[in-house]
Structure formats: structure tokens, C-alpha cells
Design a protein around this motif. Sequence first.
Motif, PDB file in Angstrom:
ATOM      1  N   LEU A 185       0.819  -1.205   0.000  1.00  0.00           N
ATOM      2  CA  LEU A 185       0.000   0.000   0.000  1.00  0.00           C
ATOM      3  C   LEU A 185       0.859   1.263   0.000  1.00  0.00           C
ATOM      4  CD1 LEU A 185      -2.605  -1.067   2.699  1.00  0.00           C
ATOM      5  CD2 LEU A 185      -3.109  -0.703   0.270  1.00  0.00           C
ATOM      6  N   PRO A 186       0.411   2.308  -0.686  1.00  0.00           N
ATOM      7  CA  PRO A 186       1.112   3.598  -0.599  1.00  0.00           C
ATOM      8  C   PRO A 186       1.138   4.072   0.847  1.00  0.00           C
ATOM      9  CG  PRO A 186      -0.517   3.608  -2.376  1.00  0.00           C
ATOM     10  CD  PRO A 186      -0.745   2.356  -1.592  1.00  0.00           C
ATOM     11  N   GLU A 206      -2.351  -6.311  -5.892  1.00  0.00           N
ATOM     12  CA  GLU A 206      -3.131  -6.335  -4.658  1.00  0.00           C
ATOM     13  C   GLU A 206      -3.529  -4.926  -4.234  1.00  0.00           C
ATOM     14  OE1 GLU A 206      -2.134  -9.190  -1.436  1.00  0.00           O
ATOM     15  OE2 GLU A 206      -0.320  -9.518  -2.616  1.00  0.00           O
ATOM     16  N   VAL A 207      -2.612  -3.985  -4.415  1.00  0.00           N
ATOM     17  CA  VAL A 207      -2.904  -2.593  -4.069  1.00  0.00           C
ATOM     18  C   VAL A 207      -4.115  -2.089  -4.850  1.00  0.00           C
ATOM     19  CG1 VAL A 207      -2.071  -0.212  -4.229  1.00  0.00           C
ATOM     20  CG2 VAL A 207      -0.542  -2.016  -3.414  1.00  0.00           C
ATOM     21  N   LEU A 208      -4.119  -2.330  -6.152  1.00  0.00           N
ATOM     22  CA  LEU A 208      -5.222  -1.842  -6.983  1.00  0.00           C
ATOM     23  C   LEU A 208      -6.545  -2.500  -6.600  1.00  0.00           C
ATOM     24  CD1 LEU A 208      -3.615  -1.589 -10.540  1.00  0.00           C
ATOM     25  CD2 LEU A 208      -3.979   0.226  -8.851  1.00  0.00           C
ATOM     26  N   LEU A 248      -2.473   3.098 -12.862  1.00  0.00           N
ATOM     27  CA  LEU A 248      -1.216   2.358 -12.927  1.00  0.00           C
ATOM     28  C   LEU A 248      -0.538   2.453 -11.560  1.00  0.00           C
ATOM     29  CD1 LEU A 248       1.239   0.963 -14.325  1.00  0.00           C
ATOM     30  CD2 LEU A 248       1.980   3.252 -15.025  1.00  0.00           C
ATOM     31  N   CYS A 249      -0.175   1.305 -11.008  1.00  0.00           N
ATOM     32  CA  CYS A 249       0.550   1.272  -9.743  1.00  0.00           C
ATOM     33  C   CYS A 249       1.939   0.691  -9.997  1.00  0.00           C
ATOM     34  CB  CYS A 249      -0.187   0.436  -8.703  1.00  0.00           C
ATOM     35  SG  CYS A 249       0.650   0.368  -7.091  1.00  0.00           S
ATOM     36  N   THR A 288       4.831   3.097  -5.178  1.00  0.00           N
ATOM     37  CA  THR A 288       4.945   2.509  -3.847  1.00  0.00           C
ATOM     38  C   THR A 288       6.266   1.753  -3.736  1.00  0.00           C
ATOM     39  OG1 THR A 288       3.928   0.343  -4.325  1.00  0.00           O
ATOM     40  CG2 THR A 288       2.439   2.162  -3.855  1.00  0.00           C
ATOM     41  N   GLU A 289       6.600   1.362  -2.509  1.00  0.00           N
ATOM     42  CA  GLU A 289       7.827   0.616  -2.254  1.00  0.00           C
ATOM     43  C   GLU A 289       7.494  -0.817  -1.848  1.00  0.00           C
ATOM     44  OE1 GLU A 289      10.434   2.595   0.495  1.00  0.00           O
ATOM     45  OE2 GLU A 289       9.738   4.560  -0.146  1.00  0.00           O
TER      46      GLU A 289
END
Length: 275
Positions: free
Chosen positions: A10-11, A121-123, A226-227, A256-257
Motif C-alpha cells: 500500500l502507498p 493487490e494494491v489496486l 497504474l501502480c 509505492t515501495e
Amino acid sequence: MIVVDSCCDLPAALAHSPYFCKVPLTIQVGEQVFTDNASFDQSKLLWAMKQDPEAPKTSCPSPAAYLEAFNCGADDIYVVTLSALLSGSHNSAAQARLMYLEEHPKANVHIFNSCSASSGEVLAAMKIMELARSGLDFHTVVQQTSAYIGQMDTMFVLETLDNLRKNGRLTRLQSIVTGTLRIKLLMGSTPEGEICKRGQALSMKQALTKMAEVMAKADRQEERTLCITHCNCLERAFMLKEMALKNCRFKDILLTETGGISTVYANDGGIIAAY
């Protein structure tokens, strides 16, 4: 409540949001064990992986760990996990769901197989948040998020093939050839969530260019986010972002990292992108 496993990178702005609860996986490198939570130290993991000739071992959360996360008092619980073909995280969450519903039969709990990892997963998690906050009912959120996951694409570029080699993903000949020629692999996920090769290049910049070219062919870009997740290589993440801004039409781009599990997958210098 949106419960995710720790491969969901997650950001920073969302990592401590009350909407999310993260369940950690663990990583073992030699005798060292890393828990993929707030205490995770990426530099120590990267150093340990470089020093150890064996492949890192990862362990998914137990059903009990998921069950603890479910006991949050929420009526609607959405869960996003790593691809079920890459990890036992999805199976653990599914077992926890059955146990939770025995005690809370009126609760709504759905386990989403992201068929992806990290950026994917984030998206998926962000889509759930968007839909739920818009006032849609639980079943509509599940239906629309499932459709969203089915249309998502995930790719990644590896700086080093060490972990692929250690895990037996490359034949001995492939290891020798790619190592000698310093080939960079453009990898991706199948619709079912398996890892597949999408291309190769002789430099990281060429591989990222190929990734951007694939992205530029995606349909409905104006509707997509876009992530980009990077493993210790912010400059490369910005490079890919600039390529996407120039060649694509995404409505938004997130950076994100990598956390612990994604660091194992991507390794030092790796880039993961989903849209």
C-alpha cells in the motif's frame, strides 16, 4: 474493513488508514527470520539474500492470524490475498472465513484471489475502498471488484535472476546464458495468477521500455490506474512513470515501495507494475 496480506504494498498514505488491516507473512534466509510488518528492514533482507546461496523461504499467515484480523467488529469484511497459485495465503484466509462465520453467521466476508501480487493487490484493495465508500452494498462491491481483478494486468522486471535461479525457475543452461549476457527478463502474470515470461532485453532501460510499450496497448487506459512498485530503485520507478505519462493515458499513476515479500519476489532493483 479491508484485510490484506503483507504482499499488498500500500502507498504510505494508506498504510495506516483505518480502512485497512495487514496480515504479515514471514521470510527465512538462512537462520534469520523476517516478519513482514512495520518492523521490516529492507536493507537487512537484501543483504541477507545476497549472502546466502540458498533461496529465501516464505511462510504465509496462519488461519488464526487472519481470524484475529477479522475480529474487528465490522459487518462487511473484504480480504485481498496473493495469487492462490503463488502462496497459501488465500487458503489460510478461506479457512479463517469459515471459522469466523461459525461464530458470526450474519457477517459478510469475501476472500479475493488477486491473481497477482504487490501492485495488483494494491489496486484491488483500492477498488474495494472506492466502491464501498460510494455506498454500494457488499455483494455489488464483491461483484464489481471481482470483474476488476479479472481485467487487471501485472508485469515486473528483474535486475537479478538470483532468486529465480535458486528456486529452480531457470534451467541450468538458461542461468548460464542469461547470466553471461546480462539479460533482463520482462515477466508477467497469467489470468490465473501464474508467473510467465513476457519478453527480455539487454538492459533495464530496454526492459522498462518494453513494459511501457505493452501498457500502451491496453484498452480503456483512461479508466485505469497504474501502480508502480519498486524495490530500492526509486529512479527506475520514476523512469517508468515518465514513459507511461508519455505513451499511455492512465487516469492516475501511483508509486509505492516493496515490503518484505515483494522484495523477495522482485529482489534488489526490481520493478512491479499493475494496471
